[in-house]
Scaffold this motif. Structure first.
Motif, PDB file in Angstrom:
ATOM      1  N   LYS A  25       0.888  -1.169   0.000  1.00  0.00           N
ATOM      2  CA  LYS A  25       0.000   0.000   0.000  1.00  0.00           C
ATOM      3  C   LYS A  25       0.924   1.216   0.000  1.00  0.00           C
ATOM      4  CE  LYS A  25      -4.411   1.497   1.775  1.00  0.00           C
ATOM      5  NZ  LYS A  25      -5.043   1.278   0.473  1.00  0.00           N
ATOM      6  N   THR A  26       0.766   2.095  -0.980  1.00  0.00           N
ATOM      7  CA  THR A  26       1.722   3.188  -1.136  1.00  0.00           C
ATOM      8  C   THR A  26       1.034   4.543  -1.089  1.00  0.00           C
ATOM      9  OG1 THR A  26       3.498   4.051  -2.548  1.00  0.00           O
ATOM     10  CG2 THR A  26       1.601   3.106  -3.673  1.00  0.00           C
ATOM     11  N   TYR A  27       1.745   5.523  -0.531  1.00  0.00           N
ATOM     12  CA  TYR A  27       1.265   6.904  -0.478  1.00  0.00           C
ATOM     13  C   TYR A  27       2.407   7.821  -0.900  1.00  0.00           C
ATOM     14  CZ  TYR A  27      -2.369   4.924   2.559  1.00  0.00           C
ATOM     15  OH  TYR A  27      -3.374   4.164   3.089  1.00  0.00           O
ATOM     16  N   ASP A  28       2.393   8.277  -2.138  1.00  0.00           N
ATOM     17  CA  ASP A  28       3.306   9.322  -2.605  1.00  0.00           C
ATOM     18  C   ASP A  28       4.754   9.077  -2.169  1.00  0.00           C
ATOM     19  OD1 ASP A  28       4.172  11.671  -3.798  1.00  0.00           O
ATOM     20  OD2 ASP A  28       3.768  12.885  -2.020  1.00  0.00           O
ATOM     21  N   ALA A  52       2.065  10.840   4.164  1.00  0.00           N
ATOM     22  CA  ALA A  52       1.844   9.393   4.112  1.00  0.00           C
ATOM     23  C   ALA A  52       1.397   8.845   5.464  1.00  0.00           C
ATOM     24  CB  ALA A  52       3.125   8.694   3.660  1.00  0.00           C
ATOM     25  N   GLU A  55      -2.228   9.643   6.104  1.00  0.00           N
ATOM     26  CA  GLU A  55      -3.137   8.792   5.335  1.00  0.00           C
ATOM     27  C   GLU A  55      -3.188   7.373   5.889  1.00  0.00           C
ATOM     28  OE1 GLU A  55      -5.243   9.744   2.863  1.00  0.00           O
ATOM     29  OE2 GLU A  55      -4.589  11.732   3.526  1.00  0.00           O
ATOM     30  N   TYR A  56      -2.035   6.812   6.213  1.00  0.00           N
ATOM     31  CA  TYR A  56      -2.010   5.432   6.716  1.00  0.00           C
ATOM     32  C   TYR A  56      -2.695   5.338   8.077  1.00  0.00           C
ATOM     33  CZ  TYR A  56      -0.128   0.679   7.301  1.00  0.00           C
ATOM     34  OH  TYR A  56       0.012  -0.678   7.451  1.00  0.00           O
TER      35      TYR A  56
END
Length: 228
Positions: A25-28, A52, A55-56
């Motif tokens: 699972k990736t955020y920027d 990130a 968001e996580y």
């Protein structure tokens, strides 16, 4: 393409790039495991971590970022640093033979609850039940009861991390962990991969790991965050 040494400097990142990519699972520019599998994340650019983590934190109440020497940036309005665990990475230098006197069993999905319960009994807090799917787990049973385990966690096409070294308090000091670590180490070598492990600095188990042929190679720090 990263070489082995580069991968060992950021093992969470490269595990998610490789063997564990289905769990990504990736955020920027910051990469995490899906939280039902594992609550670890990794980064290269600390300026990316603030957003990130925000968001996580929407899907995981507590979680780690793992880094050798970088300090993640956080937004304290959304996330708090609960603690930093000063850890180290150990890599197999030379396999040391260990006499195997116990029946070591490859655990299957039917053992997933027993593995979870034993880990939470001894090391409560962070193991997810579906972490079982990150790699193979081996165990020792006594009177039909799972009393000692050692598993695999982060991995790529050239290293596998030994983890979840746990023995029930009623069955310690019998050499079970020593035999299991040795067995799993040899199993990893059969796959032509490098066995590694991580632990906190000062862990009394470090001399055991060293006797089994492992050496400390670098710092590996674990930043534990919690949703505010």
């Amino acid at each position: 393409m990263a070489n082995l040494e580069e991968k060992l400097k950021n093992p969470v990142w490269y595990s998610l790039e490789d063997t564990h990519h289905p769990f990504l699972k990736t955020y920027d520019g910051v990469q995490f495991y899906k939280p039902d599998i594992c609550i670890f994340g990794a980064f290269f650019d600390e300026t990316k971590t603030e957003n990130a983590l925000n968001e996580y934190a929407k899907i995981a109440e507590s979680f780690f970022l793992v880094s050798e020497n970088q300090n993640p940036i956080i937004n304290t309005n959304h996330v708090i640093l609960e603690r930093k665990i000063d850890g180290c990475q150990m890599v197999l230098e030379k396999l040391v033979a260990v006499e195997n006197t116990e029946d070591i069993v490859l655990l299957t999905e039917k053992h997933i609850d027993e593995v979870y319960d034993l880990i939470w009994l001894v090391m409560p807090g962070f193991y997810q039940k579906k972490s079982f799917y990150m790699g193979k787990f081996y165990g020792i049973f006594k009177e039909n009861k799972l009393v000692s385990i050692t598993g695999q966690r982060m991995q790529t096409n050239d290293f596998i991390e030994i983890s979840s070294v746990v023995t029930h308090p009623d069955y310690t000091k019998r050499g079970y962990a020593k035999q299991l670590i040795s067995y799993v180490t040899k199993d990893i070598l059969k796959e032509k991969k490098l066995p590694i492990l991580h632990t906190n600095k000062g862990n009394p188990a470090i001399p055991l790991y060293e006797k089994l042929g492992y050496k400390i190679t670098r710092d590996m720090n674990w930043w534990l965050f919690r949703r505010k």
